[in-house]
Design an enzyme around this catalytic site. Sequence first.
Site, PDB file in Angstrom:
ATOM      1  N   LYS A 251       9.026   2.520  12.522  1.00 34.72           N
ATOM      2  CA  LYS A 251       9.584   2.140  11.226  1.00 34.72           C
ATOM      3  C   LYS A 251      10.875   2.925  11.014  1.00 34.72           C
ATOM      4  O   LYS A 251      10.917   4.131  11.256  1.00 34.72           O
ATOM      5  CB  LYS A 251       8.563   2.445  10.123  1.00 34.72           C
ATOM      6  CG  LYS A 251       8.874   1.770   8.813  1.00 34.72           C
ATOM      7  CD  LYS A 251       7.694   1.808   7.883  1.00 34.72           C
ATOM      8  CE  LYS A 251       8.073   1.164   6.547  1.00 34.72           C
ATOM      9  NZ  LYS A 251       6.953   1.089   5.623  1.00 34.72           N
ATOM     10  N   GLU A 340      -7.737  -4.512  -2.043  1.00 29.68           N
ATOM     11  CA  GLU A 340      -7.904  -4.543  -3.504  1.00 29.68           C
ATOM     12  C   GLU A 340      -9.327  -4.912  -3.898  1.00 29.68           C
ATOM     13  O   GLU A 340      -9.863  -4.389  -4.889  1.00 29.68           O
ATOM     14  CB  GLU A 340      -6.918  -5.549  -4.114  1.00 29.68           C
ATOM     15  CG  GLU A 340      -5.457  -5.096  -4.079  1.00 29.68           C
ATOM     16  CD  GLU A 340      -4.777  -5.268  -2.734  1.00 29.68           C
ATOM     17  OE1 GLU A 340      -5.369  -5.923  -1.843  1.00 29.68           O
ATOM     18  OE2 GLU A 340      -3.656  -4.752  -2.547  1.00 29.68           O
ATOM     19  N   ARG A 368      -6.050 -10.600  -6.164  1.00 26.90           N
ATOM     20  CA  ARG A 368      -6.961 -10.617  -5.016  1.00 26.90           C
ATOM     21  C   ARG A 368      -8.400 -10.288  -5.396  1.00 26.90           C
ATOM     22  O   ARG A 368      -9.335 -10.653  -4.706  1.00 26.90           O
ATOM     23  CB  ARG A 368      -6.529  -9.524  -4.019  1.00 26.90           C
ATOM     24  CG  ARG A 368      -5.398  -9.858  -3.140  1.00 26.90           C
ATOM     25  CD  ARG A 368      -5.903 -10.479  -1.858  1.00 26.90           C
ATOM     26  NE  ARG A 368      -4.846 -11.170  -1.178  1.00 26.90           N
ATOM     27  CZ  ARG A 368      -4.212 -10.702  -0.113  1.00 26.90           C
ATOM     28  NH1 ARG A 368      -4.536  -9.545   0.388  1.00 26.90           N
ATOM     29  NH2 ARG A 368      -3.275 -11.419   0.449  1.00 26.90           N
TER      30      ARG A 368
HETATM   31  C1  LIG Z   1      -2.298  -7.583  -1.002  1.00 24.91           C
HETATM   32  C2  LIG Z   1      -1.189  -6.593  -0.953  1.00 24.91           C
HETATM   33  N1  LIG Z   1      -1.413  -5.312  -1.312  1.00 24.91           N
HETATM   34  C3  LIG Z   1      -0.401  -4.421  -1.262  1.00 24.91           C
HETATM   35  C4  LIG Z   1       0.827  -4.794  -0.850  1.00 24.91           C
HETATM   36  C5  LIG Z   1       1.964  -3.794  -0.880  1.00 24.91           C
HETATM   37  N2  LIG Z   1       2.503  -3.566   0.464  1.00 24.91           N
HETATM   38  C6  LIG Z   1       3.613  -4.145   0.905  1.00 24.91           C
HETATM   39  S1  LIG Z   1       3.994  -3.720   2.454  1.00 24.91           S
HETATM   40  C7  LIG Z   1       2.652  -2.730   2.560  1.00 24.91           C
HETATM   41  C8  LIG Z   1       2.390  -1.987   3.824  1.00 24.91           C
HETATM   42  C9  LIG Z   1       2.318  -2.902   4.985  1.00 24.91           C
HETATM   43  O1  LIG Z   1       2.152  -2.160   6.127  1.00 24.91           O
HETATM   44  P1  LIG Z   1       2.143  -2.865   7.533  1.00 24.91           P
HETATM   45  O2  LIG Z   1       1.302  -4.080   7.490  1.00 24.91           O
HETATM   46  O3  LIG Z   1       1.827  -1.844   8.553  1.00 24.91           O
HETATM   47  O4  LIG Z   1       3.630  -3.389   7.696  1.00 24.91           O
HETATM   48  P2  LIG Z   1       4.970  -2.589   7.995  1.00 24.91           P
HETATM   49  O5  LIG Z   1       5.653  -2.404   6.691  1.00 24.91           O
HETATM   50  O6  LIG Z   1       4.615  -1.279   8.604  1.00 24.91           O
HETATM   51  O7  LIG Z   1       5.718  -3.487   8.901  1.00 24.91           O
HETATM   52  C10 LIG Z   1       1.935  -2.726   1.383  1.00 24.91           C
HETATM   53  C11 LIG Z   1       0.734  -1.930   1.118  1.00 24.91           C
HETATM   54  C12 LIG Z   1       1.025  -6.129  -0.488  1.00 24.91           C
HETATM   55  N3  LIG Z   1       2.217  -6.593  -0.102  1.00 24.91           N
HETATM   56  N4  LIG Z   1       0.006  -7.004  -0.533  1.00 24.91           N
END
Ligand SMILES: Cc1ncc(C[n+]2csc(CCOP(=O)(O)OP(=O)(O)O)c2C)c(N)n1
Length: 597
Positions: A251, A340, A368
């Site tokens: 990242k 969630e 959710r």
């Molecule tokens: C249902 C839901 N909960 C929380 C979020 C907030 N959120 C956005 S990105 C993220 C982290 C995602 O991590 P990852 O899947 O590893 O993707 P990366 O950003 O590392 O590519 C979160 C918790 C979301 N988008 N959707």
Amino acid sequence: MTDAGPLLSIVNSPADLKKLAQSQLYQLADELRSYILDVVSANPGHLGASLGVVELTIALHYLFDTPQDKLIWDVGHQAYGHKILTGRRDQFYSLRHKDGISGFPVMKESKFDAFGTGHASTALSAAMGMALAAKIKGIDRQHIAVVGDGAITGGMFFEALNQAGDTDVNLLIILNDNGIAIDKSAGALKDYLIRQAEKQNSTDFSNPLFEAFNIQCSGPIDGNKLDELLPVLKAMKKMKGVRMLHVLTKKGKGFEKAERDQVLYHAPGRFDRLTGDIPKTKKSLVEPPLYQHVFGETLLELAKENEKIVAITPAMPTGSHLMPMLEAFPERTFDVGIAEQHAITLAAGLSTEGLIPYCVVYSTFLQRAYDQLIHDVAIQQLPVVICVDRAGLVGEDGATHHGAFDLAFLRCIPNIIIAAPMDDIELRHLLFSAQINPEKPYVIRYPRGKAIHANWQVPFEEIETGKGRCLQKGKKVAVVSIGHPGNFVKQAIHALEKENILPGHFDLRFLKPLDNTLLQSVFSEYQQIITVEDSVIQGGMGSALMEWAQDHGFSNPIIRLGIPDQFIAHGKPDELHEDCGFDVVSIKNKIKAVYLQ
Ligand SMILES: Cc1ncc(C[n+]2csc(CCOP(=O)(O)OP(=O)(O)O)c2C)c(N)n1
């Protein structure tokens, strides 16, 4: 405007990309990364995740035949490179601006956005749907779901995996493992992935977890190295059935500060393109805090006094300002990952044992956990405190992220309390009040961003459940507001004083239970009612007052201001409030028109 670099400027679509020699892709990756940095440094957005998948994005569009082949990005905030390579390079400057391109994939925006995303853990289900449809229709094409290590902590991913492994559809899952969600990854899966990642340079490609789902697994490989990605992807493209490639990416890749402080540079706001420095906004003492800050600091204060208090976040400890609580009381604070549904039922379970859980969830993600709210919390009469963060229009993240629906979807649930503070001091008092003799589920919803009072750390006061307040007595027209937009009303009324237009103003505070006494006097003393809320009009607070009026024999005309019956795209919050007709000027004009008629 900055130049896109010699190669990137000739790539107007994946077809152009395919004309490049493989040896040119390295330079293209540099140019793409640089272009993302140029634009996002001046024009805030999600940075780290997109920097991390530059090589993966290029490799996928180079080798696969998009948009015939379906490429689905989970969450979608990592799709900036994808947008730039699929005909939106020049529009990329309008990223997240009103009427500009979205920060997430949107099907209407481009045929290359195979599925609209924003919430996590949906990509595999959507890809499965497309793959099954292709099978039924006899279409020969590829389906690729790019899912992060954070997103696989969402149960939905495993629901889809369970079905996928029982089919022979043509589906490639890319597990994009950068070892971090927005905050530090949570849960046992991250440890498993770390153990898997250690196999990177061995010949052991086994992946017992996913193989148990009948998935053919490959990797881990270095997803930031085109030399590794291209041959493996080429080979996997030829394979049949459901397969998974585990790629390790970084990242923030290629920008030192973003690699080093991955949490801050997830979405850093404006920053210096060269140094990465984020300009410090001068904090004056009279500056109001963020609602999130008030939530987190107040909860910590309460937790110090009341050892029954525990806190839960589904993967958003920084965003929700739960870090102070997590640091002070690690054994009483739970980051459960992107889960969630689990978060809410976990709170219910903790509550059965007499603990007082404060579960903080963004309004949009609470959608959710609707069944868990009803089935596990409300029916069971468990006094869980649900703190609904980012309620109302959140701004630049757009339709998938607005907290538009919570008042409407919560108020029909029996047995719960729903409160919305008009300012930070009210939020503080509500957080305090929720833990005094807790008997029922207690929802407190508050918006993203700046609150009202710089000196918010006042002594706690109990707010009686279901009690609204009169902020200003007036004539003819009563404005009833709930939550933060009450401040817009206040300003509008103040501006109207000069014109001798003197409406009343009431802060309802509680959508449930409604304040019967207050409403009786409002509907008796004023001819016209205007309601103001940062929630959908259909089913929201104004609708609740209409029902109340009908049930109590009042026929005063009621005008409802709030979010209209449509999905609101991205833009600055002020612009969106204006579009929806509940900014200060719109409220003022509405009051004036009604008052003078
Ligand atoms: C249902 C839901 N909960 C929380 C979020 C907030 N959120 C956005 S990105 C993220 C982290 C995602 O991590 P990852 O899947 O590893 O993707 P990366 O950003 O590392 O590519 C979160 C918790 C979301 N988008 N959707």
